[in-house]
Design an enzyme around this catalytic site. Structure first.
Site, PDB file in Angstrom:
ATOM      1  N   ARG A 147      34.701  51.779  29.636  1.00 51.62           N
ATOM      2  CA  ARG A 147      33.755  52.611  30.390  1.00 51.62           C
ATOM      3  C   ARG A 147      34.051  52.540  31.891  1.00 51.62           C
ATOM      4  NH1 ARG A 147      31.309  48.949  33.922  1.00 51.62           N
ATOM      5  NH2 ARG A 147      29.372  48.004  33.146  1.00 51.62           N
TER       6      ARG A 147
ATOM      7  N   LYS B 138      32.370  39.823  47.217  1.00 53.65           N
ATOM      8  CA  LYS B 138      33.651  40.363  46.783  1.00 53.65           C
ATOM      9  C   LYS B 138      34.063  41.507  47.709  1.00 53.65           C
ATOM     10  CE  LYS B 138      33.731  39.224  41.854  1.00 53.65           C
ATOM     11  NZ  LYS B 138      33.927  39.792  40.503  1.00 53.65           N
TER      12      LYS B 138
ATOM     13  N   LYS C 257      23.250  44.558  28.482  1.00 50.09           N
ATOM     14  CA  LYS C 257      24.558  43.926  28.330  1.00 50.09           C
ATOM     15  C   LYS C 257      24.629  42.624  29.118  1.00 50.09           C
ATOM     16  CE  LYS C 257      28.268  45.146  30.556  1.00 50.09           C
ATOM     17  NZ  LYS C 257      29.350  45.996  31.077  1.00 50.09           N
TER      18      LYS C 257
ATOM     19  N   GLY D 194      36.986  46.400  42.165  1.00 51.11           N
ATOM     20  CA  GLY D 194      36.897  44.952  42.054  1.00 51.11           C
ATOM     21  C   GLY D 194      35.626  44.353  42.611  1.00 51.11           C
TER      22      GLY D 194
END
Length: 333
Positions: free
Chosen positions: A111, A229, A67, A223
């Site tokens: 998902r 992050k 992906k 997140g």
């Protein structure tokens, strides 16, 4: 080969318990081994834009998935979704393409929400008087729906930086539930009022502080999926009775767990349990009502393989010829 557009995929699948169970089966297979999950390839284009490539090889399923997803977080101001992606499902023995899913981020969100539901089923307290959502994007909306499926909260609180987006999210959720839905004025309000909290932002700083959490609650942080992050105060993970993640190597490299670096946690990461081990019965979920639990969800290739396999089964389950038309999509088997 099956080729589906985002519109066709949206007509075919939605977030429900059948889908959650399919993703849970993927985590179970991951826990049982014989799965190759290479580190994701991630790169940042600039402060607001990123690209993420995930792959997984599942010999027992005969599947190989790949992906490519993008996150362009300034897109909502342009009237475009922040996420976009394409998912390929290949034959694991020949490398031939089985499905091309131009999903635009829709399956990625589903998902992810399913993983949140699985985490909540295993780690949330038995009674959820109130659930809280931090964030108002598509991912936050899917996770809110996932909590409705997984733990049946008696009420839900939503916080977003922009009131109008929080209000719009609440109006959307009214189509799925009749429980009280409230817009919070702060993240602190959400955390202190909730038994289960899901954080769904692109933050790079602490949003949830340790002094706000309380015994008996569960937090799923979704997140932080790249270095830099962050949504949670690392002290929350240090204080938690149980910390679960989707994939240990990813969580330590790019999830909330990347910030837990002190000697209070052992070098071998034995303090960190994988979600697959919990659903496979190899490790416990919540043991006591008063526990504080955290799940660090970074998104793994196994989820992509599981949902691609699920979509393909949906299509081929109604196909009775070598080449057919399914809702306008091209299906070649």
């Amino acid at each position: 080969m099956v080729v589906l557009t985002e519109d066709e995929i949206r007509e075919l699948v939605d977030l429900d318990l059948e889908l959650v169970d399919a993703i849970e089966d993927g985590f179970r297979v991951l826990a049982l081994g014989d799965v190759a999950t290479p580190p994701p390839m991630m790169f940042t284009l600039d402060a607001d834009n990123e690209v993420d490539v995930k792959a997984v090889w599942v010999p027992s399923w005969g599947d190989l998935s790949l992906k490519v997803a993008t996150g362009f977080f300034g897109n909502p101001a342009k009237g475009l979704p922040s996420g976009n992606s394409i998912l390929l499902l290949l034959d694991a023995t020949t490398g031939q393409t089985r499905a091309v899913l131009v999903e635009g981020g829709y399956l990625t969100a589903l998902r992810a929400g399913a993983a949140g539901a699985i985490a909540a089923r295993s780690l949330a307290p038995r009674r959820v008087a109130s659930a809280g959502i931090v964030g108002t994007g598509e991912l936050a909306r899917v996770h809110a729906r996932a909590l409705l499926l997984a733990v049946a909260p008696e009420s839900m609180t939503v916080f977003g930086r922009h009131r109008e987006r929080a209000d719009a999210m609440i109006e959307e959720l009214r189509g799925y539930t009749d429980i009280p839905l409230v817009r919070a004025e702060s993240i602190q309000e959400v955390v202190q009022a909730s038994d289960v909290v899901v954080t769904c932002t692109s933050a790079r700083e602490i949003l949830v502080h340790a002094q706000w959490v309380h015994p008996g609650m569960h937090i799923s942080a979704v997140g932080a999926d790249a270095p830099g992050k962050q949504e949670l105060d690392p002290e929350i993970l240090r204080r938690a009775d149980r910390v679960v993640c989707d994939l240990r190597s990813q969580a330590l490299a790019q999830g909330e767990c990347q910030y837990v670096t002190d000697a209070s946690r052992s070098d071998d990461a034995s303090w960190l349990t994988e979600l697959g081990d919990v659903v496979a019965g190899k490790a416990p979920g919540r043991l006591r009502d008063e526990e504080l639990t955290v799940c660090d969800l970074t998104g793994v290739g196994m989820q992509d393989a599981a949902i691609a396999r699920y979509v393909l089964a949906k299509v081929l389950g109604t196909s009775d010829s070598a080449t057919t038309q399914q809702g306008g999509s091209r299906v070649v088997t």
